[in-house]
Design a protein around this motif. Structure first.
Motif, PDB file in Angstrom:
ATOM      1  N   GLU A 174       0.849  -1.178   0.000  1.00 29.76           N
ATOM      2  CA  GLU A 174       0.000   0.000   0.000  1.00 29.76           C
ATOM      3  C   GLU A 174       0.891   1.237   0.000  1.00 29.76           C
ATOM      4  OE1 GLU A 174      -2.231  -0.807   3.550  1.00 29.76           O
ATOM      5  OE2 GLU A 174      -0.795   0.227   4.827  1.00 29.76           O
ATOM      6  N   LYS A 175       0.292   2.409   0.076  1.00 28.37           N
ATOM      7  CA  LYS A 175       1.040   3.652   0.051  1.00 28.37           C
ATOM      8  C   LYS A 175       2.062   3.703   1.185  1.00 28.37           C
ATOM      9  CE  LYS A 175       0.362   8.660   0.026  1.00 28.37           C
ATOM     10  NZ  LYS A 175      -0.637   9.770   0.129  1.00 28.37           N
ATOM     11  N   ASP A 176       3.245   4.192   0.883  1.00 27.10           N
ATOM     12  CA  ASP A 176       4.337   4.342   1.854  1.00 27.10           C
ATOM     13  C   ASP A 176       4.894   2.999   2.337  1.00 27.10           C
ATOM     14  OD1 ASP A 176       4.000   7.100   1.693  1.00 27.10           O
ATOM     15  OD2 ASP A 176       2.538   7.102   3.329  1.00 27.10           O
ATOM     16  N   LYS A 178       7.150  -0.126   0.819  1.00 27.06           N
ATOM     17  CA  LYS A 178       7.926  -0.472  -0.377  1.00 27.06           C
ATOM     18  C   LYS A 178       7.976  -1.964  -0.655  1.00 27.06           C
ATOM     19  CE  LYS A 178      12.385  -0.437   2.055  1.00 27.06           C
ATOM     20  NZ  LYS A 178      13.730   0.176   2.142  1.00 27.06           N
TER      21      LYS A 178
END
Length: 212
Positions: A174-176, A178
Protein backbone atom coordinates in the motif's frame (compact mmCIF):
# COMPACT_ATOMS: atom_id res chain seq x y z
CA UNK A 1 1.90 -12.82 19.49
CA UNK A 2 3.57 -14.20 16.36
CA UNK A 3 3.50 -17.87 15.33
CA UNK A 4 6.09 -18.89 12.76
CA UNK A 5 4.86 -21.19 10.00
CA UNK A 6 2.21 -23.19 11.87
CA UNK A 7 -1.38 -22.36 11.00
CA UNK A 8 -2.64 -25.52 12.67
CA UNK A 9 -1.11 -24.53 16.00
CA UNK A 10 -2.55 -21.03 15.69
CA UNK A 11 -6.03 -22.34 14.94
CA UNK A 12 -5.94 -24.78 17.84
CA UNK A 13 -4.75 -22.15 20.33
CA UNK A 14 -6.76 -19.12 19.25
CA UNK A 15 -9.73 -20.44 17.25
CA UNK A 16 -10.85 -23.92 18.30
CA UNK A 17 -9.97 -23.73 22.00
CA UNK A 18 -11.67 -20.35 22.71
CA UNK A 19 -14.76 -21.46 20.79
CA UNK A 20 -15.02 -24.74 22.67
CA UNK A 21 -14.38 -23.06 26.02
CA UNK A 22 -17.02 -20.36 25.55
CA UNK A 23 -19.49 -22.94 24.29
CA UNK A 24 -18.98 -25.01 27.44
CA UNK A 25 -18.86 -21.97 29.75
CA UNK A 26 -21.28 -19.39 28.31
CA UNK A 27 -21.64 -17.53 31.61
CA UNK A 28 -17.92 -17.03 32.26
CA UNK A 29 -16.82 -15.02 29.23
CA UNK A 30 -17.61 -14.10 25.66
CA UNK A 31 -15.33 -14.10 22.62
CA UNK A 32 -15.32 -12.62 19.15
CA UNK A 33 -12.69 -13.82 16.69
CA UNK A 34 -11.87 -11.69 13.66
CA UNK A 35 -10.00 -14.03 11.33
CA UNK A 36 -8.21 -12.51 8.31
CA UNK A 37 -7.28 -15.40 6.06
CA UNK A 38 -4.77 -14.24 3.44
CA UNK A 39 -3.79 -17.73 2.28
CA UNK A 40 -7.04 -19.69 1.87
CA UNK A 41 -10.66 -18.73 1.33
CA UNK A 42 -13.31 -18.39 4.02
CA UNK A 43 -14.95 -21.56 2.68
CA UNK A 44 -11.76 -23.59 3.07
CA UNK A 45 -11.23 -22.31 6.63
CA UNK A 46 -14.70 -23.52 7.59
CA UNK A 47 -14.05 -26.87 5.91
CA UNK A 48 -10.80 -27.20 7.87
CA UNK A 49 -12.77 -26.66 11.05
CA UNK A 50 -15.25 -29.36 10.04
CA UNK A 51 -12.39 -31.83 9.52
CA UNK A 52 -10.95 -30.95 12.92
CA UNK A 53 -14.32 -31.33 14.65
CA UNK A 54 -14.99 -34.67 13.01
CA UNK A 55 -11.60 -35.85 14.24
CA UNK A 56 -12.00 -34.58 17.80
CA UNK A 57 -15.69 -35.16 18.45
CA UNK A 58 -15.42 -38.74 17.15
CA UNK A 59 -12.74 -39.33 19.81
CA UNK A 60 -10.06 -39.31 17.10
CA UNK A 61 -11.63 -42.10 15.04
CA UNK A 62 -12.63 -40.09 11.97
CA UNK A 63 -9.75 -38.97 9.74
CA UNK A 64 -10.85 -36.99 6.70
CA UNK A 65 -9.28 -34.25 4.59
CA UNK A 66 -11.04 -31.44 2.73
CA UNK A 67 -10.91 -33.20 -0.66
CA UNK A 68 -12.64 -36.24 0.75
CA UNK A 69 -15.10 -34.07 2.66
CA UNK A 70 -16.08 -32.44 -0.64
CA UNK A 71 -16.33 -35.86 -2.34
CA UNK A 72 -13.89 -34.78 -5.04
CA UNK A 73 -12.81 -38.35 -5.73
CA UNK A 74 -15.53 -40.31 -7.55
CA UNK A 75 -14.26 -43.62 -6.19
CA UNK A 76 -14.21 -42.35 -2.60
CA UNK A 77 -17.43 -40.55 -1.63
CA UNK A 78 -17.99 -39.35 1.94
CA UNK A 79 -19.21 -42.16 4.19
CA UNK A 80 -22.81 -42.00 5.34
CA UNK A 81 -21.50 -42.22 8.91
CA UNK A 82 -19.67 -38.90 8.49
CA UNK A 83 -22.71 -37.23 6.97
CA UNK A 84 -24.78 -38.42 9.90
CA UNK A 85 -22.21 -37.07 12.37
CA UNK A 86 -22.36 -33.63 10.72
CA UNK A 87 -26.13 -33.58 11.23
CA UNK A 88 -26.08 -34.45 14.93
CA UNK A 89 -27.12 -31.84 17.48
CA UNK A 90 -23.55 -31.43 18.77
CA UNK A 91 -22.16 -30.46 15.36
CA UNK A 92 -25.13 -28.24 14.49
CA UNK A 93 -24.80 -26.36 17.80
CA UNK A 94 -21.09 -25.82 17.23
CA UNK A 95 -21.83 -24.52 13.74
CA UNK A 96 -24.24 -21.96 15.20
CA UNK A 97 -21.68 -21.01 17.84
CA UNK A 98 -19.07 -20.55 15.10
CA UNK A 99 -21.32 -18.25 13.08
CA UNK A 100 -22.06 -16.17 16.17
CA UNK A 101 -18.49 -15.76 17.42
CA UNK A 102 -16.22 -15.84 14.34
CA UNK A 103 -15.98 -13.44 11.41
CA UNK A 104 -13.87 -14.80 8.55
CA UNK A 105 -12.55 -12.21 6.10
CA UNK A 106 -10.65 -13.18 2.94
CA UNK A 107 -10.96 -10.01 0.85
CA UNK A 108 -9.08 -7.42 2.93
CA UNK A 109 -5.36 -8.03 2.46
CA UNK A 110 -3.43 -4.83 3.24
CA UNK A 111 -2.30 -3.71 6.74
CA UNK A 112 -4.30 -0.47 6.89
CA UNK A 113 -7.43 -2.14 5.52
CA UNK A 114 -7.31 -4.83 8.19
CA UNK A 115 -6.59 -2.29 10.94
CA UNK A 116 -9.51 -0.07 9.90
CA UNK A 117 -11.85 -3.06 9.64
CA UNK A 118 -10.97 -4.18 13.18
CA UNK A 119 -11.39 -0.62 14.50
CA UNK A 120 -14.79 -0.37 12.82
CA UNK A 121 -15.92 -3.51 14.66
CA UNK A 122 -14.51 -2.32 17.99
CA UNK A 123 -16.00 1.17 17.77
CA UNK A 124 -19.36 -0.40 16.97
CA UNK A 125 -19.15 -2.53 20.13
CA UNK A 126 -17.77 0.04 22.54
CA UNK A 127 -17.41 3.72 23.40
CA UNK A 128 -14.62 6.11 24.39
CA UNK A 129 -14.40 8.25 27.48
CA UNK A 130 -13.23 11.78 26.70
CA UNK A 131 -10.79 14.06 28.49
CA UNK A 132 -9.77 17.67 27.89
CA UNK A 133 -6.18 17.91 26.74
CA UNK A 134 -3.84 20.59 25.44
CA UNK A 135 -3.09 19.95 21.79
CA UNK A 136 -1.31 21.77 18.96
CA UNK A 137 -3.68 23.48 16.52
CA UNK A 138 -2.21 23.00 13.05
CA UNK A 139 -4.21 25.92 11.60
CA UNK A 140 -3.18 28.58 14.11
CA UNK A 141 0.07 27.09 15.38
CA UNK A 142 -1.14 27.63 18.95
CA UNK A 143 -1.90 25.22 21.76
CA UNK A 144 -5.58 24.80 22.59
CA UNK A 145 -7.67 22.68 24.95
CA UNK A 146 -9.78 20.09 23.17
CA UNK A 147 -11.62 16.91 24.16
CA UNK A 148 -9.71 13.81 23.06
CA UNK A 149 -10.29 10.08 23.39
CA UNK A 150 -9.06 8.68 26.68
CA UNK A 151 -10.19 5.11 27.44
CA UNK A 152 -12.01 2.55 25.31
CA UNK A 153 -14.94 0.92 27.14
CA UNK A 154 -16.47 -2.21 25.50
CA UNK A 155 -20.24 -2.58 25.67
CA UNK A 156 -19.71 -6.09 26.99
CA UNK A 157 -16.99 -6.06 29.69
CA UNK A 158 -16.68 -9.85 29.38
CA UNK A 159 -15.96 -9.77 25.65
CA UNK A 160 -12.51 -10.89 24.50
CA UNK A 161 -11.63 -9.87 20.95
CA UNK A 162 -9.06 -12.02 19.15
CA UNK A 163 -7.63 -10.81 15.83
CA UNK A 164 -5.93 -13.49 13.73
CA UNK A 165 -3.99 -12.82 10.52
CA UNK A 166 -2.79 -15.82 8.54
CA UNK A 167 -0.30 -15.10 7.24
CA UNK A 168 1.37 -11.69 7.27
CA UNK A 169 3.92 -12.61 4.58
CA UNK A 170 1.00 -12.32 2.14
CA UNK A 171 0.17 -8.70 2.94
CA UNK A 172 -0.63 -6.59 -0.11
CA UNK A 173 1.47 -3.46 -0.53
CA UNK A 174 0.00 0.00 0.00
CA UNK A 175 1.04 3.65 0.05
CA UNK A 176 4.34 4.34 1.85
CA UNK A 177 5.13 0.61 1.97
CA UNK A 178 7.93 -0.47 -0.38
CA UNK A 179 7.85 -4.24 0.20
CA UNK A 180 6.20 -7.01 2.22
CA UNK A 181 8.72 -6.66 5.03
CA UNK A 182 7.75 -3.01 5.45
CA UNK A 183 4.07 -3.98 5.45
CA UNK A 184 4.69 -6.53 8.21
CA UNK A 185 6.62 -3.98 10.27
CA UNK A 186 3.93 -1.34 9.76
CA UNK A 187 1.20 -3.61 11.06
CA UNK A 188 3.10 -5.17 13.95
CA UNK A 189 4.86 -2.00 15.15
CA UNK A 190 1.96 0.43 14.77
CA UNK A 191 -1.45 -1.09 14.24
CA UNK A 192 -1.10 -4.24 16.36
CA UNK A 193 0.24 -2.24 19.30
CA UNK A 194 -2.70 0.17 19.16
CA UNK A 195 -5.20 -2.69 19.03
CA UNK A 196 -3.48 -4.31 22.01
CA UNK A 197 -2.84 -1.25 24.16
CA UNK A 198 -5.89 0.91 23.48
CA UNK A 199 -8.54 -1.67 22.67
CA UNK A 200 -7.16 -4.60 24.73
CA UNK A 201 -7.36 -7.02 21.80
CA UNK A 202 -5.37 -10.21 21.47
CA UNK A 203 -3.55 -9.93 18.13
CA UNK A 204 -2.19 -13.14 16.60
CA UNK A 205 -0.04 -13.01 13.46
CA UNK A 206 1.13 -16.12 11.63
CA UNK A 207 4.38 -15.64 9.74
CA UNK A 208 5.30 -18.39 7.32
CA UNK A 209 8.97 -18.35 6.44
CA UNK A 210 11.98 -20.60 6.25
CA UNK A 211 13.34 -21.34 9.73
CA UNK A 212 16.80 -20.24 8.59
Amino acid sequence: FTIVHNTQLCDWLYLYTPLEYTMQNPDKCNVKILYYSLEVSKQKKIQQMMCYLLFKKSKYNVHIDMKSLNSIFEDKPVDDEILELLQTEEYVEFGKHLEEHVIFEDNIRNPTGIFMDVKKFLDKHGTWTMVDKEVHDMATGKKVIRPVKDTYVPNDPELYVIVIIDHISLFNLEKDVKDVRDAMIKFSSNYALELRDKYKCTVVMVQQQAMA
